[in-house]
Design a protein around this motif. Structure first.
Motif, short mmCIF file in Angstrom:
data_model
loop_
_atom_site.label_atom_id
_atom_site.label_comp_id
_atom_site.label_asym_id
_atom_site.label_seq_id
_atom_site.Cartn_x
_atom_site.Cartn_y
_atom_site.Cartn_z
N PRO A 1 -52.55 39.25 -102.43
CA PRO A 1 -53.90 39.07 -102.96
C PRO A 1 -54.63 40.40 -103.17
CG PRO A 1 -53.64 37.98 -100.80
CD PRO A 1 -52.33 38.55 -101.16
N GLY B 1 -51.13 43.64 -96.61
CA GLY B 1 -52.23 43.94 -97.53
C GLY B 1 -53.49 43.22 -97.15
N TYR B 2 -54.09 42.62 -98.15
CA TYR B 2 -55.42 42.02 -97.97
C TYR B 2 -55.30 40.62 -97.38
CZ TYR B 2 -60.35 41.26 -99.08
OH TYR B 2 -61.69 41.03 -99.00
N ILE B 3 -54.82 40.57 -96.17
CA ILE B 3 -54.54 39.31 -95.46
C ILE B 3 -55.16 39.45 -94.07
CG2 ILE B 3 -52.66 38.01 -94.34
CD1 ILE B 3 -52.40 37.46 -97.19
N ASP B 4 -55.85 38.42 -93.64
CA ASP B 4 -56.40 38.47 -92.29
C ASP B 4 -55.88 37.28 -91.48
OD1 ASP B 4 -57.85 36.29 -93.10
OD2 ASP B 4 -59.82 37.21 -92.84
N ARG C 1 -53.73 46.31 -87.46
CA ARG C 1 -53.98 44.96 -87.96
C ARG C 1 -52.67 44.28 -88.40
NH1 ARG C 1 -54.96 43.81 -93.27
NH2 ARG C 1 -55.90 45.81 -93.81
#
Lengths: 392, 392
Positions: free
Chosen positions: B15, B339-342, B267
């Protein structure tokens, strides 16, 4: 660790689909151009299908409160009385609007979270022949309570002098509400809730009974509904409208039509029931007696500071859920499952609540609310006529 | 019920944050303009900080495979030999590139999911004095296996004639990898993984040892690295670059710098461990022996058709996770946390897996993987030096 992402999960504004954002990102059109007039007229037609109405339906460039004001200032005269259902912050807004425009509010005060008993409304009308209308929220967003507007319409329809004015700002697009069949003389909604568009547009539809009052002297200029009816019939507005928002709203309404309003309503019902199952599994109590399908308001145990609870979830987890308003500030939190929200968005909210409760040593195990919500969801999806049609 | 939303959860493309999308949505700049040259130079500087390198670092307008080809075609001559670690689809790609450019691949064949033993590489180099390089994946994306590239760098550094070429396409931005300190002569990455940018850009850095080979006859034109080194030193590229993607990559790298590479790596580590805890709670087995932090590959029980499993999750739930490739097709699924993953994105993936397993009557209760992942996550967040600094 700062949250990587922020997720908007408030009961308005609600997340806007990319399709809508992209439609709005097109160059601004001149609002008197044939192209825009066409889109405007198309949007009005879609709104009428959403409301299941044949009546005049207008778009106002304002928040939903603008349409609430328009109803009071255009359809009531100073000295009139109106039954006002006050069971939360938005009921209070009706009362304040009445006071501003010289209308006597005959208030039915409810404990916040309770829904109105239609018989009480009937009694007020019978008691006071000066009553010209009933002002109500279909869903009182501040408490998540649902009011039985269909029953209210059955009552007001019997009185030639009484109109039913229903704020459906968090109800249209959540429920399948037939405005004409239910005798809702004035139906109101806003762009930024189940209609999946940013804030800035209000919608109002008017029955003949309501329109017959428009010839009177009214305390309205920007919200002069007579002027808007005349203009909007020609695909125009009296003043420059929020062109890009209307383009966005048209796209959002197209999405609702593609999904089918019945399916949209079913989805909201399933998510609401899943949310309630999740909350029950946490042994927390719902605030409303008759919870609505767009928002779920939940009581927090007394020793938890609800403002800190909600701000911790926002600041530490990036999940923006709403707390309570007015005297409910610090006492409740509200999950939103309205508009462009699916089961995974709801589960994310429940996870955030679980993280927060656990941090406050309130809660013995992760995944409990999530599990209950998942179970309810699948059960309901399978029961529903729009169930999965898999290989099995 | 058709899924309302689609969520991209594959191990590339990943994403893209809104900030990056919006940066890319600006009008395309002329690639020879001073403004673009400035952005280009800035992006290169950020990439060098990401790689912790002082060396020439180039952007190529291609997928990551373009940079892999550039390494083979520019730095090896026909007749050279290279140790190639083949433990998955991307190792195979090294082998195919060698064969295309006349390089003899000395293959260390691993069972898919296994990681290379650095001692085996050393043995190959010792056995064959014609070996000019070692080609490896830091993370073999098709299996989620991590290779100890630091240990490999310690070995290759001892041989003047052997360069270490590391495909870090799913490793840079997942780990904090100091390219120079670890003696990675050629470090490669792509835009569409942990760098949170759409596909279309590759990055390659070259040590002096690698660059010394550039004067030789090479089978490269579009990927002629000598030409790029000359151009990019002046803020230009040999051919028209993907201007908007570079603007996006610059923004994404800015985000990584704001978060801090150390925090970014932490993270990814926390999410990877949470993912593994979730999978363990489902009593499923990881494919890799040494799992990497960007992607978690999970074996499915034999009687489950993994292709159907993944396509059901995609079609019915709107969660786009990856299955297996080549002979692992149908046998594994892969969670992505790159990447843009939480945490909430990861929990969503686990929920999707739980829904699917339950549907196949494989799984007794919802929320089990979710609960285990949540527990691990909070434990690790509290242990970590970047832990929550709340009131408690």
């Amino acid at each position: 660790m700062k949250p990587l992402k922020e997720r908007l999960m408030t009961p308005g504004p609600t997340p806007v689909p990319e399709r809508v954002l992209q439609a709005m990102a097109s160059h601004t059109m001149y609002h008197r151009s044939p192209k825009f007039k066409e889109i405007f007229a198309e949007t009005i037609e879609r709104l009428k299908r959403l409301f299941k109405t044949e009546r005049d339906t207008l778009i106002l460039t304002s928040s939903g409160t603008g349409a609430m004001e328009a109803a009071v200032s255009n359809l009531f005269s100073p000295g009139d009385s109106a039954v006002v259902i006050v069971g939360g912050k938005f009921g209070q807004r009706w009362k304040e609007l009445c006071e501003t425009f010289g209308v006597n509010p005959v208030v039915i005060e409810l404990e916040w979270g309770k829904s109105v008993n239609p018989e009480d409304v009937k009694k007020k009308i019978e008691e006071n022949r000066n009553i010209k209308g009933v002002l109500v929220q279909i869903c009182e967003t501040s408490t998540g309570a649902f009011n039985d507007v269909k029953a209210l319409g059955e009552i007001t329809a019997r009185y030639d002098n009484v109109i039913l004015v229903a704020d459906g700002i968090t109800a249209f697009g959540v429920y399948d509400i037939p405005v004409d069949d239910w005798n809702i003389d004035v139906a109101i909604t806003g762009s930024q809730k189940a209609l999946m568009t940013p804030p800035g547009l209000a919608v109002i539809s008017l029955s003949e009974k309501a329109k017959s009052r428009l010839s009177r002297k009214k305390w309205a200029y920007y919200f002069d509904l007579s002027k808007e009816i005349k203009n909007q019939a020609k695909g125009q507005t009296a003043y420059t409208p929020a062109v890009n928002l209307i383009v966005g709203l048209n796209e959002a309404l197209k999405m609702i039509e593609e999904e089918g309003l019945e399916n949209v309503a079913k989805r909201h019902e399933i998510l609401a029931k899943s949310a309630r199952a999740g909350i029950k599994a946490l042994e927390l109590e719902l605030l409303p007696e008759h919870p609505a399908n767009g928002v779920t308001a939940v009581k927090l145990p007394e020793h938890i500071d609800g403002q800190k609870f909600v701000s911790w979830i926002r600041d530490r987890l990036g999940i923006v859920i709403a707390g309570g308003q007015e005297h409910l500030k610090g006492k409740i939190f509200r999950l939103s499952h309205m508009g462009y929200i699916d089961i995974f968005d709801l589960l994310t909210q429940l996870e955030a609540v679980e993280f927060a409760l656990t941090r406050m040593e309130m809660y013995p195990a992760y995944g409990k609310a999530v599990a209950a919500a998942m179970e309810t969801y699948i059960e309901l999806v399978h029961q529903s006529p729009i169930k999965y049609r898999g290989e099995r």
